[in-house]
Scaffold this motif. Structure first.
Motif, PDB file in Angstrom:
ATOM      1  N   ILE A  34       0.824  -1.213   0.000  1.00 43.97           N
ATOM      2  CA  ILE A  34       0.000   0.000   0.000  1.00 43.97           C
ATOM      3  C   ILE A  34       0.858   1.264   0.000  1.00 43.97           C
ATOM      4  CG2 ILE A  34      -1.916  -1.157   1.149  1.00 43.97           C
ATOM      5  CD1 ILE A  34      -1.155   0.422   3.701  1.00 43.97           C
ATOM      6  N   VAL A  35       2.185   1.093   0.111  1.00 43.51           N
ATOM      7  CA  VAL A  35       3.114   2.214   0.171  1.00 43.51           C
ATOM      8  C   VAL A  35       3.739   2.434  -1.202  1.00 43.51           C
ATOM      9  CG1 VAL A  35       5.234   3.063   1.223  1.00 43.51           C
ATOM     10  CG2 VAL A  35       3.589   1.768   2.605  1.00 43.51           C
ATOM     11  N   ILE A  60       5.867   9.053   4.181  1.00 43.40           N
ATOM     12  CA  ILE A  60       5.370   7.866   3.479  1.00 43.40           C
ATOM     13  C   ILE A  60       4.274   8.299   2.527  1.00 43.40           C
ATOM     14  CG2 ILE A  60       4.279   5.603   3.742  1.00 43.40           C
ATOM     15  CD1 ILE A  60       5.341   5.727   6.687  1.00 43.40           C
ATOM     16  N   GLN A  61       4.441   7.953   1.260  1.00 41.62           N
ATOM     17  CA  GLN A  61       3.411   8.266   0.283  1.00 41.62           C
ATOM     18  C   GLN A  61       2.623   6.993   0.000  1.00 41.62           C
ATOM     19  OE1 GLN A  61       4.711   9.756  -3.507  1.00 41.62           O
ATOM     20  NE2 GLN A  61       2.626   9.952  -4.264  1.00 41.62           N
ATOM     21  N   MET A  62       1.321   7.105   0.221  1.00 39.43           N
ATOM     22  CA  MET A  62       0.408   6.017  -0.106  1.00 39.43           C
ATOM     23  C   MET A  62      -0.539   6.538  -1.173  1.00 39.43           C
ATOM     24  SD  MET A  62      -0.315   4.416   3.651  1.00 39.43           S
ATOM     25  CE  MET A  62      -0.481   5.967   4.502  1.00 39.43           C
ATOM     26  N   LYS A  63      -1.341   5.677  -1.706  1.00 41.97           N
ATOM     27  CA  LYS A  63      -2.285   6.101  -2.738  1.00 41.97           C
ATOM     28  C   LYS A  63      -3.191   7.202  -2.201  1.00 41.97           C
ATOM     29  CE  LYS A  63      -2.115   1.636  -4.906  1.00 41.97           C
ATOM     30  NZ  LYS A  63      -2.726   0.343  -5.063  1.00 41.97           N
ATOM     31  N   GLY A  64      -3.044   8.392  -2.764  1.00 42.38           N
ATOM     32  CA  GLY A  64      -3.926   9.497  -2.417  1.00 42.38           C
ATOM     33  C   GLY A  64      -3.567  10.280  -1.176  1.00 42.38           C
TER      34      GLY A  64
END
Length: 107
Positions: A34-35, A60-64
């Protein structure tokens, strides 16, 4: 997934980059799908000895969305460990439960 680690003013930067890669990587572990990206910034603000002047900032970049966590303390290794625990707790809440770092399995 690669973890991007940058240092600023940190003595023994290579050692601490290794510690950060190990702990943050383990914290993300099984829910890494998910990351999208992880950036870690290790900084020493050069304050008097014993003062909380070591900073670990994890983005941390996750979807959206982005998650930004910061830990501050006098010992860089401990700061990184605490940041990793917070990363694990935060990510586990986003993508599924997981035991904290260092926890033992039930018998």
């Amino acid at each position: 997934m690669e973890i991007q680690i940058k240092t600023s003013g940190v003595s023994g930067a290579k050692k601490f980059r290794g510690i950060a890669a190990k702990h943050i990587g383990a914290a993300i572990g099984r829910v890494g799908h998910i990351v999208q990206s992880v950036s870690v910034r290790l900084s020493d603000m050069q304050k008097p000895r014993g003062v909380a002047d070591k900073l670990c900032r994890v983005v941390i970049q996750m979807k959206g969305r982005f998650v930004v966590l910061e830990e501050l303390g006098p010992d860089m290794a401990r700061v990184i460990e605490r940041a990793a625990i917070r990363v694990q707790t935060t990510i586990a809440g986003q993508g599924g439960a997981r035991r904290p770092i260092g926890a033992t399995q039930p018998a």
